[in-house]
Design an enzyme around this catalytic site. Sequence first.
Site, PDB file in Angstrom:
ATOM      1  N   ASP A  12       0.857  -1.173   0.000  1.00  0.00           N
ATOM      2  CA  ASP A  12       0.000   0.000   0.000  1.00  0.00           C
ATOM      3  C   ASP A  12       0.901   1.232   0.000  1.00  0.00           C
ATOM      4  O   ASP A  12       2.132   1.114  -0.148  1.00  0.00           O
ATOM      5  CB  ASP A  12      -0.976  -0.025   1.183  1.00  0.00           C
ATOM      6  CG  ASP A  12      -0.319   0.165   2.544  1.00  0.00           C
ATOM      7  OD1 ASP A  12       0.926   0.312   2.625  1.00  0.00           O
ATOM      8  OD2 ASP A  12      -1.055   0.180   3.548  1.00  0.00           O
ATOM      9  N   CYS A  69       2.618  -3.538   4.038  1.00  0.00           N
ATOM     10  CA  CYS A  69       1.776  -2.413   4.424  1.00  0.00           C
ATOM     11  C   CYS A  69       2.379  -1.874   5.715  1.00  0.00           C
ATOM     12  O   CYS A  69       3.510  -2.230   6.056  1.00  0.00           O
ATOM     13  CB  CYS A  69       0.305  -2.809   4.562  1.00  0.00           C
ATOM     14  SG  CYS A  69      -0.118  -3.921   5.916  1.00  0.00           S
ATOM     15  N   THR A  71       1.839  -2.442   8.980  1.00  0.00           N
ATOM     16  CA  THR A  71       2.197  -3.494   9.940  1.00  0.00           C
ATOM     17  C   THR A  71       2.461  -4.829   9.271  1.00  0.00           C
ATOM     18  O   THR A  71       2.994  -5.739   9.901  1.00  0.00           O
ATOM     19  CB  THR A  71       1.065  -3.715  10.967  1.00  0.00           C
ATOM     20  OG1 THR A  71      -0.095  -4.195  10.268  1.00  0.00           O
ATOM     21  CG2 THR A  71       0.761  -2.447  11.741  1.00  0.00           C
ATOM     22  N   HIS A 102       8.756 -24.923   7.228  1.00  0.00           N
ATOM     23  CA  HIS A 102       7.736 -25.725   7.904  1.00  0.00           C
ATOM     24  C   HIS A 102       6.334 -25.541   7.349  1.00  0.00           C
ATOM     25  O   HIS A 102       5.502 -26.445   7.489  1.00  0.00           O
ATOM     26  CB  HIS A 102       7.721 -25.418   9.403  1.00  0.00           C
ATOM     27  CG  HIS A 102       8.946 -25.910  10.101  1.00  0.00           C
ATOM     28  ND1 HIS A 102       9.056 -25.907  11.467  1.00  0.00           N
ATOM     29  CD2 HIS A 102      10.121 -26.405   9.642  1.00  0.00           C
ATOM     30  CE1 HIS A 102      10.245 -26.391  11.819  1.00  0.00           C
ATOM     31  NE2 HIS A 102      10.909 -26.697  10.725  1.00  0.00           N
ATOM     32  N   HIS A 137       5.919 -31.944   8.034  1.00  0.00           N
ATOM     33  CA  HIS A 137       5.370 -30.619   7.730  1.00  0.00           C
ATOM     34  C   HIS A 137       4.394 -30.679   6.554  1.00  0.00           C
ATOM     35  O   HIS A 137       3.441 -29.909   6.495  1.00  0.00           O
ATOM     36  CB  HIS A 137       6.491 -29.623   7.451  1.00  0.00           C
ATOM     37  CG  HIS A 137       7.497 -29.562   8.548  1.00  0.00           C
ATOM     38  ND1 HIS A 137       7.184 -29.132   9.828  1.00  0.00           N
ATOM     39  CD2 HIS A 137       8.812 -29.897   8.582  1.00  0.00           C
ATOM     40  CE1 HIS A 137       8.261 -29.199  10.588  1.00  0.00           C
ATOM     41  NE2 HIS A 137       9.258 -29.664   9.856  1.00  0.00           N
ATOM     42  N   ARG A 140       0.906 -31.304   7.682  1.00  0.00           N
ATOM     43  CA  ARG A 140       0.288 -30.123   8.278  1.00  0.00           C
ATOM     44  C   ARG A 140      -0.109 -29.102   7.211  1.00  0.00           C
ATOM     45  O   ARG A 140      -1.165 -28.471   7.320  1.00  0.00           O
ATOM     46  CB  ARG A 140       1.244 -29.520   9.292  1.00  0.00           C
ATOM     47  CG  ARG A 140       1.475 -30.483  10.457  1.00  0.00           C
ATOM     48  CD  ARG A 140       2.621 -30.093  11.329  1.00  0.00           C
ATOM     49  NE  ARG A 140       2.851 -31.139  12.335  1.00  0.00           N
ATOM     50  CZ  ARG A 140       4.004 -31.334  12.915  1.00  0.00           C
ATOM     51  NH1 ARG A 140       5.047 -30.580  12.627  1.00  0.00           N
ATOM     52  NH2 ARG A 140       4.130 -32.282  13.818  1.00  0.00           N
TER      53      ARG A 140
END
Length: 149
Positions: A12, A69, A71, A102, A137, A140
């Site tokens: 952004d 952006c 954060t 992972h 992994h 998952r």
Amino acid sequence: MTANKRIVLSSDHAAIDLRQAIATHIAAHGWEVVDIGPTTTQSTHYPKHGKAAARMVASGDCGLGIILCGTGQGIMMAANKVPGIRCGVCSDAFSARMIRQHNDANMLSIGARVVGEGQALDIVDAFLTAGFEGGRHATRVDMIESAED
């Protein structure tokens, strides 16, 4: 590492300078950078930029994506709405390496108001040089993908 060395970058308005520094850095390391903007600091909405980059990764047009952006959180949430995307926000190199090894993350999100340029480049390097370890992994990651139904 990914076989497709084409990478999409987007942000952004809050992260243009850092995005451009990252683009220069990774291009110098042999990546083909697809920078989809924005190019001005006029206020813009991070969800559209996160989703646009995510669609390029999900389609296979780009092997990986980096989005930014203020954060890193909001743009990451938007990207993760695109099926097939596994994006994590990272503020340190260890986390960036682990989301690749992972979680087989195909996108990285960074907060331009959270980390400085030097640390951001370390995070990017860790993300781009790590590879998925598979094994336990993979089970998952399959579970994460099945949640998209």
